[in-house]
Write an enzyme that holds these catalytic residues in place. Structure first.
Site, PDB file in Angstrom:
ATOM      1  N   THR A  96       1.925   3.621   5.323  1.00  0.00           N
ATOM      2  CA  THR A  96       2.268   2.237   5.641  1.00  0.00           C
ATOM      3  C   THR A  96       1.969   1.328   4.449  1.00  0.00           C
ATOM      4  O   THR A  96       1.264   1.715   3.508  1.00  0.00           O
ATOM      5  CB  THR A  96       1.454   1.731   6.846  1.00  0.00           C
ATOM      6  OG1 THR A  96       0.052   1.891   6.548  1.00  0.00           O
ATOM      7  CG2 THR A  96       1.815   2.479   8.108  1.00  0.00           C
ATOM      8  N   GLY A  97       2.485   0.122   4.537  1.00  0.00           N
ATOM      9  CA  GLY A  97       2.176  -0.921   3.559  1.00  0.00           C
ATOM     10  C   GLY A  97       2.422  -2.278   4.190  1.00  0.00           C
ATOM     11  O   GLY A  97       3.397  -2.445   4.931  1.00  0.00           O
ATOM     12  N   SER A 102       0.802  -1.239   0.000  1.00  0.00           N
ATOM     13  CA  SER A 102       0.000   0.000   0.000  1.00  0.00           C
ATOM     14  C   SER A 102       0.828   1.279   0.000  1.00  0.00           C
ATOM     15  O   SER A 102       0.252   2.368  -0.098  1.00  0.00           O
ATOM     16  CB  SER A 102      -0.969   0.008   1.182  1.00  0.00           C
ATOM     17  OG  SER A 102      -2.088  -0.825   0.891  1.00  0.00           O
TER      18      SER A 102
END
Length: 268
Positions: free
Chosen positions: A221-222, A82
């Site tokens: 974030t991811g 993401s």
């Protein structure tokens, strides 16, 4: 969880290979940090990676100095997950797939695992809540040819979008290294990417996580397939630092590690 012993950290200063500073950092106030240029002589971040394999990159974007924990991993490519919402939003705005950060996409009624995803969203709320379906729909609106064109223009990672127009960044074909992510963050902060200025300003505004009197934190974030990311930049008065954390874990854990490091060194 019991901490395991980790090897000693060595940190490289890009452009001055082999130079290692050993002086301790003394606590200083946020207000005086900019004046003193934070005086960071050594980054000691072993303690934050006791329970996670990972890498951390911090770049002083005013002085052009980069500090790296775990060089090998910093140069290894991973799926962006993401964190790709940032270039996706830039491209979507640039080509007119969305008009602005308030552009609405309507929930399709399909129940998804995160409750807040199960409603209508805008480009901005989709960024804040990491709404996968919104950015997948926008990627389809952008289309494969325009997406490929812009991924190549910004030299994003391995530039491989063959995994499907709404899947290629999700544990699929697109891969990027943490050091490449740090470069991308610096170019976005300085607005040196090949997008319109208002497009870059809009996306940066959507990335704001927290604001204090003297500092603003931008990030995304991811998470996916056991990999966690948190990247962005922090602005303290007239100083600016980009950062990237990549770990075996989740994006939330990567963010927690990042925040602990930034606070330790009075960068936020």
């Amino acid at each position: 969880m019991k901490k395991r012993k980790m090897p000693a950290v060595f940190l490289a200063l890009i452009g001055a290979a082999g130079l290692l500073f050993t002086t301790s950092v003394q606590p200083i106030s946020e207000a005086s940090a900019a004046e003193k240029n934070l005086n960071i002589k050594k980054l000691d971040v072993d303690e934050f990676f006791a329970d996670h394999n990972g890498t951390f990159i911090l770049r002083d974007m005013n002085k052009g100095k980069t500090f790296i924990y775990n060089h090998e991993r910093a140069n290894q490519r991973f799926a962006p997950q993401s964190t790709f919402k940032v270039p996706n939003a830039l491209i979507g705005l640039q080509v007119g797939a969305v008009e602005d950060e308030y552009s609405i996409k309507y929930w399709d009624g399909v129940k998804r695992e995160i409750d807040i995803w199960n409603q209508d969203h805008t480009l901005g709320s989709g960024m804040r809540h990491s709404v996968v379906w919104y950015y997948q729909a926008m990627a389809r609106d952008i289309g494969e040819s325009r997406m490929k064109e812009w991924i190549e223009k910004i030299s994003y990672g391995n530039q491989d979008i063959s995994g499907g127009i709404d899947q290629f960044w999700l544990s699929s074909t697109l891969k990027i290294s943490p050091i490449e992510q740090a470069d991308f963050m610096e170019r976005l902060y300085k607005e040196n990417l090949p997008f319109d200025k208002d497009v870059m300003k809009t996306v940066k505004r959507m990335m704001i996580q927290e604001e204090e009197d003297h500092s603003t934190l931008y990030g995304k974030t991811g998470s996916g397939t056991g990999i966690g990311w948190f990247f962005g930049f922090v602005k303290i008065d007239n100083r600016a630092y980009s950062f990237v954390t990549n770990i075996d874990g989740t994006g939330a854990e990567a963010k927690n590690i990042t925040m602990d490091i930034l606070k330790k060194y009075k960068l936020y």
